[in-house]
Design a protein around this motif. Structure first.
Motif, short mmCIF file in Angstrom:
data_model
loop_
_atom_site.label_atom_id
_atom_site.label_comp_id
_atom_site.label_asym_id
_atom_site.label_seq_id
_atom_site.Cartn_x
_atom_site.Cartn_y
_atom_site.Cartn_z
N MET A 20 0.85 -1.19 0.00
CA MET A 20 0.00 0.00 0.00
C MET A 20 0.88 1.24 0.00
SD MET A 20 -3.21 1.05 0.11
CE MET A 20 -4.24 -0.18 0.86
N GLN A 21 0.55 2.19 -0.89
CA GLN A 21 1.29 3.45 -0.95
C GLN A 21 0.35 4.61 -0.69
OE1 GLN A 21 2.90 3.38 -4.96
NE2 GLN A 21 4.87 2.70 -4.18
N MET A 22 0.86 5.66 -0.05
CA MET A 22 0.10 6.87 0.18
C MET A 22 0.95 8.03 -0.32
SD MET A 22 -1.36 8.49 3.74
CE MET A 22 0.26 8.79 4.44
N ARG A 23 0.33 8.92 -1.10
CA ARG A 23 1.08 10.08 -1.59
C ARG A 23 0.13 11.26 -1.71
NH1 ARG A 23 0.91 6.52 -5.98
NH2 ARG A 23 -0.59 7.19 -7.53
N PRO A 24 0.68 12.48 -1.60
CA PRO A 24 -0.16 13.67 -1.77
C PRO A 24 -0.76 13.71 -3.18
CG PRO A 24 1.94 14.26 -0.79
CD PRO A 24 2.05 12.83 -1.23
N VAL A 25 -1.99 14.16 -3.28
CA VAL A 25 -2.63 14.34 -4.58
C VAL A 25 -1.89 15.44 -5.33
CG1 VAL A 25 -4.76 15.09 -5.73
CG2 VAL A 25 -4.87 13.50 -3.82
N GLU A 26 -1.56 15.20 -6.59
CA GLU A 26 -0.81 16.16 -7.39
C GLU A 26 -1.51 17.51 -7.42
OE1 GLU A 26 0.70 16.69 -11.97
OE2 GLU A 26 0.33 14.68 -11.23
N GLY A 27 -0.78 18.55 -7.05
CA GLY A 27 -1.32 19.90 -7.05
C GLY A 27 -2.32 20.16 -5.93
N GLN A 28 -2.55 19.17 -5.07
CA GLN A 28 -3.53 19.27 -3.97
C GLN A 28 -4.92 19.66 -4.48
OE1 GLN A 28 -3.02 18.58 -0.29
NE2 GLN A 28 -1.85 17.31 -1.67
N HIS A 29 -5.26 19.20 -5.69
CA HIS A 29 -6.59 19.41 -6.26
C HIS A 29 -7.29 18.07 -6.37
CE1 HIS A 29 -4.65 23.14 -7.57
NE2 HIS A 29 -5.87 23.63 -7.60
N LEU A 30 -8.36 17.89 -5.61
CA LEU A 30 -9.16 16.67 -5.68
C LEU A 30 -10.32 16.94 -6.62
CD1 LEU A 30 -9.71 13.82 -4.69
CD2 LEU A 30 -10.96 14.82 -2.76
N HIS A 31 -10.31 16.30 -7.78
CA HIS A 31 -11.31 16.56 -8.80
C HIS A 31 -12.65 15.90 -8.45
CE1 HIS A 31 -8.58 18.65 -11.43
NE2 HIS A 31 -7.67 17.78 -11.03
N ILE A 32 -13.73 16.68 -8.59
CA ILE A 32 -15.09 16.22 -8.31
C ILE A 32 -15.79 16.06 -9.66
CG2 ILE A 32 -17.17 16.64 -6.98
CD1 ILE A 32 -14.55 16.75 -5.29
N PRO A 33 -16.25 14.86 -10.00
CA PRO A 33 -16.91 14.66 -11.30
C PRO A 33 -18.13 15.56 -11.46
CG PRO A 33 -16.47 12.56 -10.23
CD PRO A 33 -16.18 13.64 -9.22
N LYS A 34 -18.46 15.87 -12.72
CA LYS A 34 -19.57 16.78 -13.02
C LYS A 34 -20.92 16.06 -12.98
CE LYS A 34 -19.12 16.17 -18.00
NZ LYS A 34 -18.95 16.84 -19.27
N ALA A 35 -21.97 16.90 -13.01
CA ALA A 35 -23.36 16.46 -13.18
C ALA A 35 -23.77 15.33 -12.24
CB ALA A 35 -23.62 16.08 -14.62
N GLY A 36 -23.77 15.62 -10.97
CA GLY A 36 -24.22 14.63 -9.99
C GLY A 36 -23.12 13.73 -9.47
N GLY A 37 -21.88 13.98 -9.86
CA GLY A 37 -20.76 13.18 -9.36
C GLY A 37 -20.45 13.53 -7.92
N ALA A 38 -19.70 12.67 -7.27
CA ALA A 38 -19.33 12.91 -5.88
C ALA A 38 -18.03 12.18 -5.56
CB ALA A 38 -20.43 12.44 -4.94
N VAL A 39 -17.36 12.67 -4.53
CA VAL A 39 -16.18 12.00 -3.98
C VAL A 39 -16.49 11.70 -2.52
CG1 VAL A 39 -13.76 12.30 -3.32
CG2 VAL A 39 -14.56 13.11 -5.54
N ASP A 40 -16.34 10.46 -2.13
CA ASP A 40 -16.59 10.04 -0.75
C ASP A 40 -15.24 9.93 -0.05
OD1 ASP A 40 -17.28 8.87 1.64
OD2 ASP A 40 -18.63 7.40 0.74
N ALA A 41 -14.89 10.95 0.72
CA ALA A 41 -13.59 11.01 1.38
C ALA A 41 -13.50 10.06 2.58
CB ALA A 41 -13.28 12.44 1.80
N ARG A 42 -14.58 9.38 2.91
CA ARG A 42 -14.55 8.40 4.00
C ARG A 42 -13.97 7.07 3.53
NH1 ARG A 42 -20.78 8.49 5.13
NH2 ARG A 42 -20.57 8.25 2.89
N ARG A 43 -13.85 6.91 2.23
CA ARG A 43 -13.37 5.65 1.66
C ARG A 43 -12.08 5.88 0.88
NH1 ARG A 43 -18.20 2.56 1.77
NH2 ARG A 43 -20.03 3.87 1.77
N LEU A 44 -11.32 4.82 0.73
CA LEU A 44 -10.13 4.91 -0.11
C LEU A 44 -10.57 5.19 -1.53
CD1 LEU A 44 -8.08 1.89 1.26
CD2 LEU A 44 -7.72 4.29 1.74
N PRO A 45 -9.79 5.85 -2.35
CA PRO A 45 -8.38 6.09 -2.13
C PRO A 45 -8.04 7.45 -1.56
CG PRO A 45 -8.84 6.50 -4.42
CD PRO A 45 -10.15 6.10 -3.76
N HIS A 46 -9.01 8.35 -1.32
CA HIS A 46 -8.69 9.72 -0.92
C HIS A 46 -8.99 9.97 0.56
CE1 HIS A 46 -9.46 10.03 -5.29
NE2 HIS A 46 -8.33 10.70 -5.22
#
Length: 70
Positions: free
Chosen positions: A37-63
């Protein structure tokens, strides 16, 4: 934490802050081909959120957000 995007264009989380750490980084976890398992900072510290109803669940891997004091 779930970050939702109802807009028709991509969005990005560009930073984070907390009262309990002087520095917060957005990290991404991944598994190598040999099972490490590797952990690294997200490039540019920008977490991209998909468009039109997309979501990122920060409670789960990988972010996740990681707070520290240098």
């Amino acid at each position: 934490m779930v970050i939702a995007n109802p807009d028709p264009v991509h969005e990005a989380l560009i930073g984070a802050a907390t009262d309990v750490a002087s520095m917060v980084e957005i990290h991404e976890m991944s598994m190598t081909a040999d099972g490490v398992m590797q952990m690294r900072p997200v490039e540019g510290q920008h977490l991209h959120i998909p468009k039109a109803g997309g979501a990122v669940d920060a409670r789960r891997l990988p972010h996740h957000a990681d707070g520290s004091d240098p």
